[in-house]
Enzyme design. Structure first.
Site, short mmCIF file in Angstrom:
data_model
loop_
_atom_site.label_atom_id
_atom_site.label_comp_id
_atom_site.label_asym_id
_atom_site.label_seq_id
_atom_site.Cartn_x
_atom_site.Cartn_y
_atom_site.Cartn_z
N CYS A 119 79.42 -13.47 -27.68
CA CYS A 119 78.18 -12.71 -27.44
C CYS A 119 78.49 -11.29 -26.99
O CYS A 119 79.49 -11.04 -26.33
CB CYS A 119 77.38 -13.36 -26.34
SG CYS A 119 77.01 -15.07 -26.63
N ARG A 167 83.06 -9.05 -33.05
CA ARG A 167 83.40 -10.11 -32.11
C ARG A 167 82.94 -11.48 -32.61
O ARG A 167 83.32 -12.50 -32.06
CB ARG A 167 82.75 -9.82 -30.75
CG ARG A 167 83.21 -8.50 -30.15
CD ARG A 167 82.42 -8.20 -28.91
NE ARG A 167 82.66 -9.21 -27.91
CZ ARG A 167 83.60 -9.17 -26.99
NH1 ARG A 167 84.39 -8.13 -26.95
NH2 ARG A 167 83.76 -10.13 -26.14
N TRP A 218 76.41 -15.77 -29.88
CA TRP A 218 77.31 -16.77 -30.46
C TRP A 218 76.86 -18.09 -29.84
O TRP A 218 77.01 -18.31 -28.64
CB TRP A 218 78.74 -16.41 -30.06
CG TRP A 218 79.78 -17.44 -30.30
CD1 TRP A 218 80.08 -18.53 -29.52
CD2 TRP A 218 80.72 -17.49 -31.37
NE1 TRP A 218 81.12 -19.22 -30.05
CE2 TRP A 218 81.53 -18.62 -31.18
CE3 TRP A 218 80.95 -16.67 -32.49
CZ2 TRP A 218 82.56 -18.97 -32.05
CZ3 TRP A 218 81.98 -17.02 -33.36
CH2 TRP A 218 82.76 -18.14 -33.13
N ASN A 262 75.40 -13.18 -21.40
CA ASN A 262 76.64 -13.78 -21.94
C ASN A 262 77.16 -14.76 -20.89
O ASN A 262 77.17 -14.43 -19.70
CB ASN A 262 77.74 -12.72 -22.14
CG ASN A 262 77.42 -11.77 -23.26
OD1 ASN A 262 76.47 -11.98 -24.01
ND2 ASN A 262 78.21 -10.71 -23.37
N GLY A 263 77.63 -15.91 -21.32
CA GLY A 263 78.17 -16.87 -20.35
C GLY A 263 77.40 -18.17 -20.40
O GLY A 263 76.62 -18.42 -21.32
N GLU A 273 103.14 -17.74 -36.09
CA GLU A 273 102.14 -16.68 -36.22
C GLU A 273 101.79 -16.47 -37.71
O GLU A 273 100.63 -16.20 -38.04
CB GLU A 273 102.65 -15.39 -35.56
CG GLU A 273 101.81 -14.16 -35.77
CD GLU A 273 100.38 -14.23 -35.22
OE1 GLU A 273 100.05 -15.21 -34.54
OE2 GLU A 273 99.59 -13.33 -35.52
N LYS A 317 98.03 -16.76 -39.15
CA LYS A 317 97.33 -15.69 -39.88
C LYS A 317 96.72 -16.25 -41.16
O LYS A 317 95.58 -15.95 -41.49
CB LYS A 317 98.27 -14.54 -40.27
CG LYS A 317 98.65 -13.55 -39.20
CD LYS A 317 97.58 -12.60 -38.77
CE LYS A 317 96.72 -13.15 -37.68
NZ LYS A 317 97.14 -13.26 -36.37
N GLU A 330 93.72 -18.55 -40.33
CA GLU A 330 92.58 -17.83 -39.76
C GLU A 330 91.74 -17.13 -40.80
O GLU A 330 90.52 -17.18 -40.76
CB GLU A 330 93.08 -16.75 -38.79
CG GLU A 330 93.40 -17.18 -37.42
CD GLU A 330 93.88 -16.00 -36.58
OE1 GLU A 330 93.30 -15.77 -35.53
OE2 GLU A 330 94.84 -15.30 -36.99
N HIS A 361 112.42 -34.35 -40.32
CA HIS A 361 111.92 -35.36 -39.38
C HIS A 361 110.44 -35.64 -39.58
O HIS A 361 109.78 -36.14 -38.67
CB HIS A 361 112.20 -34.93 -37.94
CG HIS A 361 113.66 -34.79 -37.65
ND1 HIS A 361 114.53 -35.85 -37.74
CD2 HIS A 361 114.41 -33.72 -37.31
CE1 HIS A 361 115.75 -35.44 -37.44
NE2 HIS A 361 115.71 -34.14 -37.19
N LYS A 367 86.58 -12.70 -31.54
CA LYS A 367 87.68 -11.81 -31.17
C LYS A 367 88.21 -12.12 -29.77
O LYS A 367 89.40 -12.26 -29.58
CB LYS A 367 87.20 -10.36 -31.26
CG LYS A 367 88.27 -9.33 -30.92
CD LYS A 367 89.34 -9.29 -31.96
CE LYS A 367 90.48 -8.36 -31.62
NZ LYS A 367 91.71 -8.81 -32.31
C1 G6P Z 1 90.92 -15.50 -30.04
C2 G6P Z 1 91.25 -14.63 -31.24
C3 G6P Z 1 92.75 -14.61 -31.49
C4 G6P Z 1 93.48 -14.17 -30.23
C5 G6P Z 1 93.11 -15.04 -29.03
C6 G6P Z 1 93.64 -14.46 -27.72
O1 G6P Z 1 91.15 -16.83 -30.33
O2 G6P Z 1 90.58 -15.12 -32.39
O3 G6P Z 1 93.05 -13.70 -32.53
O4 G6P Z 1 94.86 -14.22 -30.45
O5 G6P Z 1 91.69 -15.11 -28.89
O6 G6P Z 1 93.03 -13.23 -27.48
P1 G6P Z 1 93.57 -12.16 -26.45
O7 G6P Z 1 92.52 -11.07 -26.45
O8 G6P Z 1 93.67 -12.85 -25.13
O9 G6P Z 1 94.89 -11.68 -26.95
#
Ligand code: G6P
Length: 608
Positions: free
Chosen positions: A2, A27, A73, A99-100, A478, A482, A485, A501, A603
């Site tokens: 949000c 976001r 959200w 928000n929250g 990672e 990617k 995601e 294994h 985000k």
């Molecule tokens: C969310 C995002 C990720 C990010 C993670 C941690 O899940 O989608 O891309 O790596 O949060 O975010 P931060 O701002 O703590 O690095």
């Protein structure tokens, strides 16, 4: 997650709110709304779906100079018009955006009585009803409501009877005040107001602010006045645009020679062949006393932490573990005086990371932060830290912040190494490797046409494997993250040694296997893993810096080979990571995915 934007001043408020909401889109959200005070009446417009639905509903001619806006959200209740914020009380005097999560919503509703009718399924609406039940000044009324709430909030309120006043408050969800000339802004995220001001005040938990065009005042829950200092952020509106590219993600990938350069800038102490990290708040004597390190983060930040753990162990010979922040805090961890805790976060607002930080500090542990967002909550609550200076990262999937995290860890590893057994010569050699990184990333970016072709070739795959060993394994993690995601292709990372294994059972000619193959001591062993894959018919794509003499063997085993510059053992992962970013990007674009706002993701996740 949000987003909130709010304004009071001389300008027409609607364009400011709508533009602010647009900036918050990245976001992730599923509905949006605005409330403004116009001709002494409160007007609220809300719409499920993307912002253009809201834009189509608002009357652009509305004459107003004070209002609040929100992108939602969904947590409590589906993403509908009714559940979108703002929420009003029945007399249409107050509008709130929140928000929250309000945990005691049921008890609050009981206290208001059965006769109250709610128009939404949200927990937030109860705040508007509680406000209507108060008497006295607006600021006092908001405070009286907040003391009844259990849970988290970033909150903004307008009141039709105080048509130029905004009240905002924070507890666990960020709220930033923006100071203008004869106007005030508030937002949950700097991006929503950076077009107008870079003079900001970060609210702390338990603070409430009253904003008028003339200025602001901040009080605490006990109504004592909090004196707050404004800071000037080094961010510009231009940092939040696509820079002429189709997607923020692409801009952020190709920006990495610059962002990495910024993380390194001013951080070398050539005289002592070490890193210069001004914000650690640790003396040489403290550094030498560190016996263990625990790194905490979520998502890509956690994977960066795993790579960081390897770097620190290699250079400083200190045992390090990296853990998901949320798991750490819930297993009642043992906090020790001689352990250094490091939290990593791009946004500096991720709830689980923040909660872990608070748990460690509450138990007396010393916490360093590796954070991108200047002035964010984590940055303000740690004992010391390293700012990444990567610039704002807008796309949901992390790219440039991730590589800057790796670089920040390498600087910390250098400093810790030089406080122990790493010789000045070794320190200088590592500094020289780091200095080469921006240029080497530039070279990796030139591989884009080949990477794009590979993406095209495998985009229809149901599943992909990413494998690597030691320093290469977190990069495989990672890389898989990617691809998952943004392209929604199922991808799994394994240490290459673990293939036999279990996962080898799934390798067929339809499962591409991306192999991280640096020029290190394990090169031959990783090549053997490629043989295992090839024997099962799996297509191998090698990302390698192996010496030319190994090239024929690698070529005979791999369907495609992507050669990256041969950097140092610890800096190599940065280059490999960039390859995987481009791979995920081109797979996602080619599959028509929403690259910057992938489904179901946000985000910065500011709720648990
Ligand atoms: C969310 C995002 C990720 C990010 C993670 C941690 O899940 O989608 O891309 O790596 O949060 O975010 P931060 O701002 O703590 O690095």
């Amino acid at each position: 997650m949000c987003g909130i934007v709010a304004y009071t001043g001389q300008q027409a408020v609607l364009p400011i709110l709508l533009d602010g909401l647009k900036q918050l889109e990245y976001r992730g959200y599923d509905s949006a709304g605005v409330s403004v005070i116009s001709r002494k009446r409160l007007k609220t417009v809300k719409a499920a779906g993307k912002l253009h639905n809201l834009e189509a509903k608002v009357d652009a001619k509305t004459n107003s100079h004070c209002g609040i806006g929100h992108t939602r959200w969904a947590t409590h209740g589906a993403p509908t018009d009714e559940n979108a914020h703002p929420h009003n009380d029945p007399s249409q005097r107050f509008a709130i955006v929140h928000n929250g999560i309000i945990e005691n919503v049921d008890a609050l509703k009981t206290s208001l009585g059965k006769s109250v009718e709610y128009t939404s399924e949200t927990d937030s609406e109860v705040i508007a009803h509680l406000l209507a039940a108060q008497e006295g000044e607006l600021l006092d009324a908001v405070r009286a409501v907040l003391v009844q709430l259990v849970g988290t909030y970033g909150l903004a309120v307008i009141d039709q009877q105080n048509p130029t006043t905004l009240v905002v408050a924070r507890n666990g969800s960020p709220v930033i005040l923006g100071i203008g000339d004869g106007e005030m802004f508030a937002a949950s995220d700097m991006s929503a107001m950076i077009r107008h001001t870079n003079q900001v005040v970060h609210l702390d938990d338990g603070e409430i602010a009253e904003l008028t065009p003339e200025g602001f005042k901040v009080v605490r829950m006990d109504s004592s006045v909090a004196s707050k200092e404004a800071i000037t952020l080094n961010e510009q509106h231009a940092h939040y645009d696509r820079g002429g590219h189709d997607h923020f993600l692409y801009r952020e990938i190709v920006d990495q020679p610059i962002s990495i350069g910024q993380t390194l800038s001013g951080r070398f102490d050539k005289r002592f062949s070490t890193a210069h990290l001004g914000g650690l708040n640790l003396e040489a004597r403290d550094l030498i006393g560190i016996k263990r390190i625990t790194i905490l983060g979520c998502g890509s930040a956690l994977f960066a932490g795993m790579a960081g753990a390897n770097m620190i162990e290699s250079l400083a010979r200190i045992p390090v573990i990296a853990e998901p922040a949320a798991e750490f805090r819930y297993r009642n961890p043992v906090i020790e005086k001689d352990t250094l805790y490091v939290v990593v976060s791009q946004s500096g607002e991720t709830f689980d990371t923040l909660a872990a930080l608070r748990e460690v500090r509450r138990k007396g542990g010393f916490v360093l932060g590796i954070v991108n967002s200047v002035g964010s909550t984590i940055a303000r609550e740690v004992d010391g830290g390293i700012y990444m200076h990567a610039g704002p990262e807008v796309s949901v999937a992390s790219t440039k912040a991730y590589t800057s995290m790796l670089v920040a860890f390498s600087l910390l590893a250098l400093l810790l190494g030089r406080s122990r057994d790493l010789s000045p010569q070794q320190g200088t050699r590592f500094i020289n490797e780091l200095k080469l990184l921006p240029e080497q990333v530039e070279q990796v970016l030139k591989l884009e046409p080949e990477i794009k072709e590979i993406a095209e070739q495998y985009k229809k795959s149901q599943s992909a494997f990413f494998i690597g060993r030691t320093h290469g394994f977190p990069i495989a993690l990672e890389g898989a993250q990617k691809l998952k995601e943004i392209s929604y292709i199922h991808a799994e990372a394994y240490p290459a040694s673990e293939l036999k294994h279990g996962p080898l059972a799934l390798v067929t000619k339809k499962t591409p296997c991306f192999v991280v193959l640096p020029n290190d001591d394990l090169l031959q062993k990783t090549i053997s893993s490629m043989e295992e894959i090839k024997a099962r018919g799996g297509p191998v794509i090698a990302i390698t810096s192996a010496p030319h003499k190994a090239a024929p063997r690698i070529k005979s085993l791999a369907q495609s080979v992507l050669r990256v510059p041969d950097a140092g053992e610890l800096t190599q992962p940065v280059l490999m990571a960039v390859v995987f970013q481009l791979l995920a990007y081109h797979s996602a674009v080619s599959l028509g995915r929403d690259v910057d706002q992938p489904r179901n993701l946000a985000k910065s996740v500011t709720v648990e």
